[in-house]
Design an enzyme around this catalytic site. Structure first.
Site, PDB file in Angstrom:
ATOM      1  N   LYS A   1       0.822  -1.205   0.000  1.00  0.00           N
ATOM      2  CA  LYS A   1       0.000   0.000   0.000  1.00  0.00           C
ATOM      3  C   LYS A   1       0.866   1.268   0.000  1.00  0.00           C
ATOM      4  O   LYS A   1       0.437   2.312  -0.479  1.00  0.00           O
ATOM      5  CB  LYS A   1      -0.927   0.018   1.213  1.00  0.00           C
ATOM      6  CG  LYS A   1      -1.853  -1.186   1.349  1.00  0.00           C
ATOM      7  CD  LYS A   1      -2.823  -1.296   0.202  1.00  0.00           C
ATOM      8  CE  LYS A   1      -3.950  -2.292   0.463  1.00  0.00           C
ATOM      9  NZ  LYS A   1      -3.522  -3.693   0.541  1.00  0.00           N
TER      10      LYS A   1
HETATM   11  C1  LIG Z   1      -4.193  -4.804   0.082  1.00  0.00           C
HETATM   12  C2  LIG Z   1      -3.400  -6.043   0.016  1.00  0.00           C
HETATM   13  C3  LIG Z   1      -3.662  -7.029  -0.941  1.00  0.00           C
HETATM   14  C4  LIG Z   1      -4.808  -6.925  -1.908  1.00  0.00           C
HETATM   15  O1  LIG Z   1      -4.624  -5.908  -2.864  1.00  0.00           O
HETATM   16  P1  LIG Z   1      -5.840  -5.360  -3.713  1.00  0.00           P
HETATM   17  O2  LIG Z   1      -5.317  -4.198  -4.465  1.00  0.00           O
HETATM   18  O3  LIG Z   1      -6.899  -4.973  -2.722  1.00  0.00           O
HETATM   19  O4  LIG Z   1      -6.303  -6.470  -4.594  1.00  0.00           O
HETATM   20  C5  LIG Z   1      -2.834  -8.136  -0.966  1.00  0.00           C
HETATM   21  N1  LIG Z   1      -1.833  -8.291  -0.080  1.00  0.00           N
HETATM   22  C6  LIG Z   1      -1.563  -7.371   0.856  1.00  0.00           C
HETATM   23  C7  LIG Z   1      -0.464  -7.609   1.820  1.00  0.00           C
HETATM   24  C8  LIG Z   1      -2.327  -6.211   0.934  1.00  0.00           C
HETATM   25  O5  LIG Z   1      -2.051  -5.295   1.872  1.00  0.00           O
END
Ligand SMILES: *Cc1c(COP(=O)(O)O)cnc(C)c1O
Length: 495
Positions: free
Chosen positions: A113
Site C-alpha cells: 500500500k
Molecule cells: C491490500 C493487500 C492485498 C490486496 O490488494 P488489492 O489491491 O486490494 O487487490 C494483498 N496483499 C496485501 C499484503 C495487501 O495489503
C-alpha cells in the site's frame, strides 16, 4: 485527458478533480477516458531511469495539469531513502530461472500500500490547490489491515487533511493492529469496528452517502474524501511498478524486450491487479494476469464462470488483506471490457447491490479468459508454500505472497505454460510473524513485538526497521464501535 464515472460517462472531470472527489457523485469510479500507449522506445528509455523518474514518466501521461517538476518533487519525497529501505524502491528478486518476485514492501509500513499511499497525499494536496478547494479534506478509510496503516503514515501531519481509519476488530493481524494503534501525528484517528472487513467497508460507504453528516461537516469546514483503492490517485502509482519491473527483467537479461511475462497478483479489492491490466493496455508485454485469491474465492469463480456471487461464507484467513467479498475495483475492469458501456456497468452494480450477484455476458467472459487466469489457495496450503519456498529457495515470504506462489504453481501445472512470471509480493513476512513461524513448524510464540526477534532467530532474516521501531511505543487509540456508531466517531474527531 479527462476522467469519467464508470456509471455515467457524460460528465467529465480533470485529473485534479477526480483525485479530490475520490468517488464519482453517482457512486461510480472515476476512470481515464482513454489509455495512453507507451511510445515505441519507452521501455528502452525507462530502463535507464531511476524508479522516481519512471514514476514521473508514467504518471505524467495521465495527469494533465501537473507539471513534470511537480511530479518529480512528489516522486522524490514519496520514494526517497527516508521512506524506502532500498534505492530500487520496488526491487525484483529472482527466485528461479522463470519466477521473479516483485517486492513491494520496502516502504514505511512494510506492505505494498505504501507504493500508492506515499504518493497520494502529494497528489491530493496539489489537487486541492488546483481546484481551489479551501476546506479540509477528511480522509475516511476502511481497512483490511494494510491500507489503514499506509494511509495514516502517508497523511500524517499533511496540511489541510485529517485522516480517520476504521478497521475490523476481528480481521487484522496483531502486528497490523499495533501499527495502527500506535500511529503518531496530530491529524490522525483510528477506530475498531465490530465485525469483518465488509462490515467496516459498508459502514464507511454509508458515511459517504450520509447527507446529514456531510452537511454538518461542511458547516465545520470539512469535506469527506477517500484514500481507498477506488481513488484514481491510488491506482495510478501502482501502474508504475509493473512497467518498472518489466524494465528490470529486461535489463537483467531475464527476458527479451517485447517478450510476454505473466504476472500473478494476490488479490483482494482488485486494485493491484487492475493496475497490471492497465499497464498491459498501455502496451506493456504482460501475458496472463493471474488473479490469486485465498478461501474467499469470489474472484476465482467470477473469472472462471462470469458469475459474481458474494452470497457465500466469509472466512478469516491467514492472508487478511485479501478477506474481501466485494472487490470494488472490478467495476473499472467491467467498464473497460464492455467498451466503456456505462449503462451495462450500472446494471451489474445495481444487481450486485440488490441481490449480491450478477452475470456478465458471453463477450465479456471471453475477454476475461483472454487476459486473466485465476485460482485460490487455502490456509493449510499457504503454510506449506511458505515452508517450501523457505526450504528450497531460502526466500522468506508472507502469507499473501504465498497465495500467489501457489496459484502460479497451479496455473503452470494445469497449462504446462513455462513463460517467465512475476509474482507480486505484497507484504513483509514480519507483518505476519505468527503465521510464518507456524508455517516453519514453530508452535510457541513470543509475546508482542518479541515475535519479530523470534522470526529473525529462526531464519537469520532481519526485521524491517519500521516494525522493529514499534517496540515500546505507547498505544494511542482504543475505541471500538458498532457499525451504526461510526458517524458519531467522525463527528467526535472533526469538531
Ligand atoms: C491490500 C493487500 C492485498 C490486496 O490488494 P488489492 O489491491 O486490494 O487487490 C494483498 N496483499 C496485501 C499484503 C495487501 O495489503
Amino acid at each position: 485527458m479527462y476522467y469519467v464515472s464508470t456509471r455515467d460517462k457524460q460528465a467529465r472531470f480533470a485529473a485534479a478533480e477526480a483525485i479530490v472527489q475520490g468517488l464519482a457523485p453517482d457512486g461510480g469510479l472515476l476512470t481515464p477516458e482513454t489509455f495512453p500507449l507507451l511510445p515505441p522506445d519507452a521501455l528502452e528509455q525507462l530502463g535507464e531511469m531511476t524508479y522516481q523518474e519512471r514514476a514521473v514518466f508514467v504518471m505524467g501521461r495521465y495527469l494533465d495539469g501537473f507539471t513534470k517538476d511537480e511530479l518529480a518533487e512528489f516522486a522524490r519525497r514519496a520514494y526517497g531513502l527516508e521512506k524506502f529501505d532500498v534505492p530500487a524502491v520496488a526491487p525484483v528478486h529472482t527466485v528461479d530461472e522463470s519466477t521473479h518476485c516483485l517486492e513491494l514492501w520496502h516502504g514505511p509500513t512494510c506492505a505494498f500500500k505504501d507504493m500508492a499511499l506515499q504518493m497520494l497525499p502529494h497528489l491530493l494536496t496539489a489537487s486541492l490547490e488546483k481546484t481551489g478547494e479551501r476546506k479540509t479534506a477528511c480522509i475516511l478509510v476502511a481497512t483490511s489491515g494494510d491500507t489503514g496503516k499506509g494511509a495514516l503514515e502517508g497523511f500524517r501531519d499533511v496540511a489541510q487533511t485529517r485522516i480517520l481509519v476504521f478497521y475490523p476488530k476481528d480481521g487484522v493481524s496483531a502486528m497490523q493492529e499495533l501499527q495502527m494503534r500506535t500511529q503518531e501525528g496530530e491529524n490522525v484517528g483510528v477506530c475498531a469496528v465490530e465485525g469483518n472487513f465488509d462490515d467496516a467497508q459498508t459502514g464507511v460507504k454509508r458515511l459517504f452517502s450520509d447527507v446529514a453528516l456531510r452537511e454538518t461537516l461542511n458547516a465545520r469546514g470539512y469535506f469527506l474524501s477517500s484514500a481507498n483503492s477506488i481513488n484514481w490517485g491510488r491506482v495510478l502509482p501502482q501502474i508504475v511498478y509493473y512497467i518498472s519491473a518489466y524494465c528490470d527483467l529486461v535489463k537483467a537479461g531475464k527476458c527479451r524486450a517485447g517478450e510476454p511475462v505473466h504476472v500473478c497478483v494476490p488479490t483482494g479489492n482488485f486494485g493491484n491487479i487492475l493496475a497490471a491490466y492497465y499497464a498491459k493496455r498501455m502496451g506493456l508485454p504482460i501475458g496472463k494476469l493471474i488473479c490469486a485469491s485465498n478461501s474467499n474465492n469470489v474472484l476465482t469463480d467470477f473469472l472462471k464462470t462470469g458469475v459474481y456471487d458474494r452470497n457465500r461464507a466469509f472466512y478469516n484467513t491467514l492472508s487478511p488483506s485479501m478477506d474481501i467479498l466485494i472487490s470494488s475495483n472490478l467495476e473499472r475492469l467491467l467498464f473497460s471490457l464492455t467498451g466503456e458501456d456505462d449503462a451495462a456497468v450500472r446494471g451489474y452494480m445495481e444487481k450486485l447491490a440488490e441481490n449480491g450477484t450478477y452475470t456478465v455476458d458471453n463477450a465479456i467472459q471471453e475477454k476475461l479468459r483472454e487476459h486473466f487466469a485465476a485460482g485460490f489457495c487455502d490456509d493449510q496450503e499457504t503454510k506449506r508454500v511458505i515452508a517450501r519456498v523457505w526450504k528450497e529457495k531460502g526466500y522468506l515470504i508472507d502469507p499473501h505472497t504465498a497465495v500467489a506462489f501457489d496459484v502460479l504453481a497451479q496455473y503452470r501445472i494445469e497449462t504446462g505454460d513455462t513463460t517467465q512470471a512475476l509474482v507480486v509480493s505484497t507484504a513483509s513476512p514480519f507483518k505476519f510473524c505468527d503465521s510464518v513461524l507456524s508455517a516453519l513448524g514453530v508452535t510457541a510464540f513470543s509475546a508482542g513485538t518479541d515475535i519479530l526477534d523470534q522470526l529473525t532467530a529462526e531464519t537469520g532474516v532481519p526485521a524491517p526497521a519500521p516494525l522493529a521501531a514499534l517496540k515500546g511505543k505507547p498505544l494511542r487509540f482504543q475505541q471500538c464501535v458498532g457499525r451504526d456508531h461510526m458517524a458519531d466517531e467522525v463527528l467526535g474527531m472533526l469538531r
